[in-house]
Motif scaffolding. Structure first.
Motif, PDB file in Angstrom:
ATOM      1  N   UNK A 214       1.019  -1.228   0.124  1.00 15.84           N
ATOM      2  CA  UNK A 214       0.018   0.033  -0.023  1.00 15.84           C
ATOM      3  C   UNK A 214       1.007   1.247   0.017  1.00 15.84           C
ATOM      4  N   UNK A 215       0.140   2.458  -0.198  1.00 18.10           N
ATOM      5  CA  UNK A 215       0.979   3.804  -0.332  1.00 18.10           C
ATOM      6  C   UNK A 215       0.367   4.377   1.076  1.00 18.10           C
ATOM      7  N   UNK A 216       1.017   5.070   1.627  1.00 16.14           N
ATOM      8  CA  UNK A 216       0.787   6.037   2.855  1.00 16.14           C
ATOM      9  C   UNK A 216       0.666   7.414   2.204  1.00 16.14           C
ATOM     10  N   UNK A 217      -0.509   7.736   2.513  1.00 13.43           N
ATOM     11  CA  UNK A 217      -0.765   9.264   1.983  1.00 13.43           C
ATOM     12  C   UNK A 217      -1.496  10.356   2.858  1.00 13.43           C
ATOM     13  N   UNK A 218      -1.114  11.523   2.993  1.00 14.58           N
ATOM     14  CA  UNK A 218      -1.621  12.226   4.106  1.00 14.58           C
ATOM     15  C   UNK A 218      -2.952  12.844   3.605  1.00 14.58           C
ATOM     16  N   UNK A 219      -3.960  11.972   3.654  1.00 14.20           N
ATOM     17  CA  UNK A 219      -5.329  12.381   3.217  1.00 14.20           C
ATOM     18  C   UNK A 219      -6.044  13.358   4.532  1.00 14.20           C
ATOM     19  N   UNK A 220      -5.745  12.759   5.729  1.00 17.87           N
ATOM     20  CA  UNK A 220      -6.171  13.378   6.881  1.00 17.87           C
ATOM     21  C   UNK A 220      -5.063  13.575   8.074  1.00 17.87           C
ATOM     22  N   UNK A 221      -5.407  14.262   8.892  1.00 20.50           N
ATOM     23  CA  UNK A 221      -4.642  14.340   9.885  1.00 20.50           C
ATOM     24  C   UNK A 221      -4.930  13.637  11.216  1.00 20.50           C
ATOM     25  N   UNK A 228      -5.816   7.394   5.125  1.00 20.78           N
ATOM     26  CA  UNK A 228      -4.269   7.507   4.682  1.00 20.78           C
ATOM     27  C   UNK A 228      -3.387   6.477   4.288  1.00 20.78           C
ATOM     28  N   UNK A 229      -4.233   5.218   4.075  1.00 20.43           N
ATOM     29  CA  UNK A 229      -3.702   3.922   3.563  1.00 20.43           C
ATOM     30  C   UNK A 229      -4.394   3.544   2.149  1.00 20.43           C
ATOM     31  N   UNK A 230      -3.659   3.860   1.319  1.00 18.93           N
ATOM     32  CA  UNK A 230      -4.129   3.311  -0.176  1.00 18.93           C
ATOM     33  C   UNK A 230      -3.574   1.996  -0.552  1.00 18.93           C
ATOM     34  N   UNK A 231      -4.317   1.333  -1.009  1.00 20.55           N
ATOM     35  CA  UNK A 231      -4.074  -0.002  -1.515  1.00 20.55           C
ATOM     36  C   UNK A 231      -3.495  -0.032  -2.826  1.00 20.55           C
ATOM     37  N   UNK A 253       2.887  15.188   7.382  1.00 19.42           N
ATOM     38  CA  UNK A 253       2.972  13.963   7.709  1.00 19.42           C
ATOM     39  C   UNK A 253       1.928  12.889   7.978  1.00 19.42           C
ATOM     40  N   UNK A 254       1.780  11.453   7.840  1.00 18.64           N
ATOM     41  CA  UNK A 254       0.847  10.734   8.245  1.00 18.64           C
ATOM     42  C   UNK A 254       1.181  10.399   9.967  1.00 18.64           C
ATOM     43  N   UNK A 255      -0.151  10.676  10.651  1.00 21.37           N
ATOM     44  CA  UNK A 255      -0.068  10.404  11.921  1.00 21.37           C
ATOM     45  C   UNK A 255      -0.527   9.063  12.449  1.00 21.37           C
ATOM     46  N   UNK A 256       0.352   8.277  13.412  1.00 16.28           N
ATOM     47  CA  UNK A 256      -0.238   6.989  13.893  1.00 16.28           C
ATOM     48  C   UNK A 256      -0.209   6.997  15.460  1.00 16.28           C
ATOM     49  N   UNK A 257      -1.303   6.347  15.834  1.00 18.58           N
ATOM     50  CA  UNK A 257      -1.268   6.343  17.482  1.00 18.58           C
ATOM     51  C   UNK A 257      -1.138   5.165  17.715  1.00 18.58           C
ATOM     52  N   UNK A 268       1.053   1.392  25.377  1.00 17.85           N
ATOM     53  CA  UNK A 268      -0.043   2.235  24.348  1.00 17.85           C
ATOM     54  C   UNK A 268      -0.863   3.280  25.198  1.00 17.85           C
ATOM     55  N   UNK A 269      -1.465   4.409  24.309  1.00 17.95           N
ATOM     56  CA  UNK A 269      -2.120   5.502  25.119  1.00 17.95           C
ATOM     57  C   UNK A 269      -2.592   6.396  23.993  1.00 17.95           C
ATOM     58  N   UNK A 270      -3.675   7.044  24.551  1.00 16.63           N
ATOM     59  CA  UNK A 270      -4.266   7.732  23.434  1.00 16.63           C
ATOM     60  C   UNK A 270      -3.364   8.988  23.259  1.00 16.63           C
ATOM     61  N   UNK A 271      -2.410   9.250  23.739  1.00 15.56           N
ATOM     62  CA  UNK A 271      -1.472  10.376  23.346  1.00 15.56           C
ATOM     63  C   UNK A 271      -0.188   9.811  22.818  1.00 15.56           C
ATOM     64  N   UNK A 272      -0.351   8.591  22.769  1.00 16.35           N
ATOM     65  CA  UNK A 272       1.049   8.101  22.033  1.00 16.35           C
ATOM     66  C   UNK A 272       0.918   8.206  20.473  1.00 16.35           C
ATOM     67  N   UNK A 273       1.490   9.169  19.909  1.00 15.35           N
ATOM     68  CA  UNK A 273       1.157   9.436  18.540  1.00 15.35           C
ATOM     69  C   UNK A 273       2.464   9.846  17.815  1.00 15.35           C
ATOM     70  N   UNK A 274       2.705   9.078  17.030  1.00  6.87           N
ATOM     71  CA  UNK A 274       4.046   9.670  16.237  1.00  6.87           C
ATOM     72  C   UNK A 274       3.775  10.117  14.877  1.00  6.87           C
ATOM     73  N   UNK A 275       4.780  10.846  13.933  1.00  6.57           N
ATOM     74  CA  UNK A 275       4.448  10.999  12.697  1.00  6.57           C
ATOM     75  C   UNK A 275       5.608  10.773  11.773  1.00  6.57           C
ATOM     76  N   UNK A 276       5.095  10.170  10.580  1.00  5.28           N
ATOM     77  CA  UNK A 276       5.797   9.781   9.565  1.00  5.28           C
ATOM     78  C   UNK A 276       5.655  10.549   8.325  1.00  5.28           C
ATOM     79  N   UNK A 277       6.747  11.131   7.703  1.00  7.90           N
ATOM     80  CA  UNK A 277       6.640  11.742   6.372  1.00  7.90           C
ATOM     81  C   UNK A 277       7.306  10.862   5.448  1.00  7.90           C
ATOM     82  N   UNK A 278       6.467  10.396   4.345  1.00  7.83           N
ATOM     83  CA  UNK A 278       6.735   9.146   3.533  1.00  7.83           C
ATOM     84  C   UNK A 278       7.435   9.883   2.460  1.00  7.83           C
TER      85      UNK A 278
END
Length: 392
Positions: A214-221, A228-231, A253-257, A268-278
């Motif tokens: 798949x491709x990771x695309x920043x369609x939403x924050x 954000x995941x395009x097959x 970036x694409x953000x991941x919890x 794990x936690x609601x505020x455990x969010x990192x960002x990836x710039x593909x």
């Protein structure tokens, strides 16, 4: 190929870094279909590979005069053979492929899944022992010209299902090979079984369409949003010669919890969010899968996970933290931290060695290895770039 490459191939300056392009040198002398006759010569302008696929584009000369443009597709089929074995069948003398050409400046709609469809033409590839692969050449014309003829060695390969063929639907796009920017391919089992002559309905045909990539695309924050995941249901071979990114931080970036974590993981936690710039994904050839930048805010963790069939390299260039590596993965790991058990994504807990990392640290994980990373700094973001490769 430019013949001047031959003169500099063994020059010390070139041999140190091997700056002469290997595929150009190989394909200058390699068997191509029309070289059975001395009347035909090829000018291979570009070569691209991805996984088991090679695509060449260029010109065919007949009697030293430019005759037509060509596109050659070669496929070494191991992935398709595996898909056929699941269905109880073996490979034969031919496979098929759907194909789509993209010209400059056509743009893909990356908000939609990337698949080929019935509007895209199907080509048939035949096994060739000279290259140990299935292959076909698409020529933009097969007509010999008024008062001329093709040599019989070449003519016998030509036709609708020949090893040299013409696809009228692609003729307009093949008129100027320099404009072809990308080639999409999906490989299919031949629809007639070789041993019994049984016709396979489309629903039964084995396929190799890049499987579950798949491709990771920043369609939403929104973090970890499915949008954000395009097959990606095709192999894409890209003929662009260069890519320039003036400022990585300007790429959304694409953000991941809770990346690489399942419920029950204490990190794990609601505020455990990192960002990836593909930065680069489908642009790569060969076994490279992606190159991206990862930003891990203070206190955030990328979950520990195990790689199977792939290798990944992290290069930390900003910040500090702790990386986790499988305790037995490296025989000489420093013992500044005691071995500990950590949750591994989708698997049982495993023993890992925590490692202090900072700007300049490198973590390289082979297939079967375990790794993850935590930002331990109170205020500074930890940033690293990651390269992922298919190792098998």
């Amino acid at each position: 190929m430019d013949f001047r490459f031959e003169k500099i191939f063994n020059d010390p300056s070139a041999s140190v870094f091997q700056v002469v392009f290997f595929p150009d040198r190989i394909y200058h002398d390699q068997y191509l279909n029309a070289t059975r006759s001395e009347r035909y010569r090829y000018n291979v302008q570009e070569v691209r590979t991805k996984a088991e696929i090679t695509v060449l584009k260029g010109e065919v000369y007949k009697d030293s005069v430019l005759y037509t443009n060509f596109l050659r597709v070669e496929y070494r089929s191991a992935r398709l053979v595996e898909a056929m074995r699941v269905k109880g069948r073996l490979g034969g003398s031919a496979v098929r492929a759907r194909i789509r050409l993209w010209l400059d400046p056509e743009q893909r709609d990356l908000t939609q899944a990337q698949f080929l469809n019935e509007d895209d033409p199907i080509i048939r590839l035949y096994y060739c022992p000279w290259v140990d692969a299935y292959q076909v050449e698409l020529w933009n014309t097969l007509e010999p010209g008024e008062g001329d003829h093709h040599d019989i060695e070449v003519l016998t390969q030509m036709g609708r299902n020949g090893a040299i063929t013409k696809i009228p639907k692609l003729s307009a796009k093949m008129a100027d090979m320099k404009l072809i920017r990308e080639v999409d391919l999906e490989f299919l089992e031949d629809d007639v079984t070789e041993t019994s002559g049984y016709f396979l309905p489309d629903s039964e045909v084995a396929r190799d369409n890049f499987y579950f990539r798949n491709l990771q695309v920043p369609n939403t924050s929104n973090p970890s949003s499915d949008s954000n995941t395009i097959q990606k249901g095709t192999y894409t071979l890209n003929f662009r010669r260069g890519f320039f990114i003036p400022d990585v931080k300007k790429i959304p970036p694409v953000r991941y919890r809770n990346a690489m974590m399942l419920p029950g993981n204490p990190d794990a936690g609601e505020d455990n969010i990192l960002e990836m710039r593909w930065l680069l994904q489908d642009e790569f050839s060969s076994s490279m899968v992606f190159f991206h930048e990862v930003a891990v805010p203070p206190g955030v963790v990328e979950g520990t996970h195990q790689h199977i069939g792939s290798e990944e390299l992290y290069f930390v260039y900003e910040g500090e933290g702790i990386a986790y590596m499988g305790a037995a993965d490296h025989p000489d790991l420093p013992d500044t931290h005691p071995v500990e058990d950590r949750h591994v994504f989708g698997l049982d807990p495993k023993q890992v060695r925590p490692l202090d990392v900072k700007a300049g640290s490198v973590i390289f994980t082979k297939s079967g290895g375990v790794h993850g990373i935590r930002n331990t700094h109170a205020t500074q973001t930890l940033r690293f770039v990651a390269f992922l490769y298919q190792s098998a």
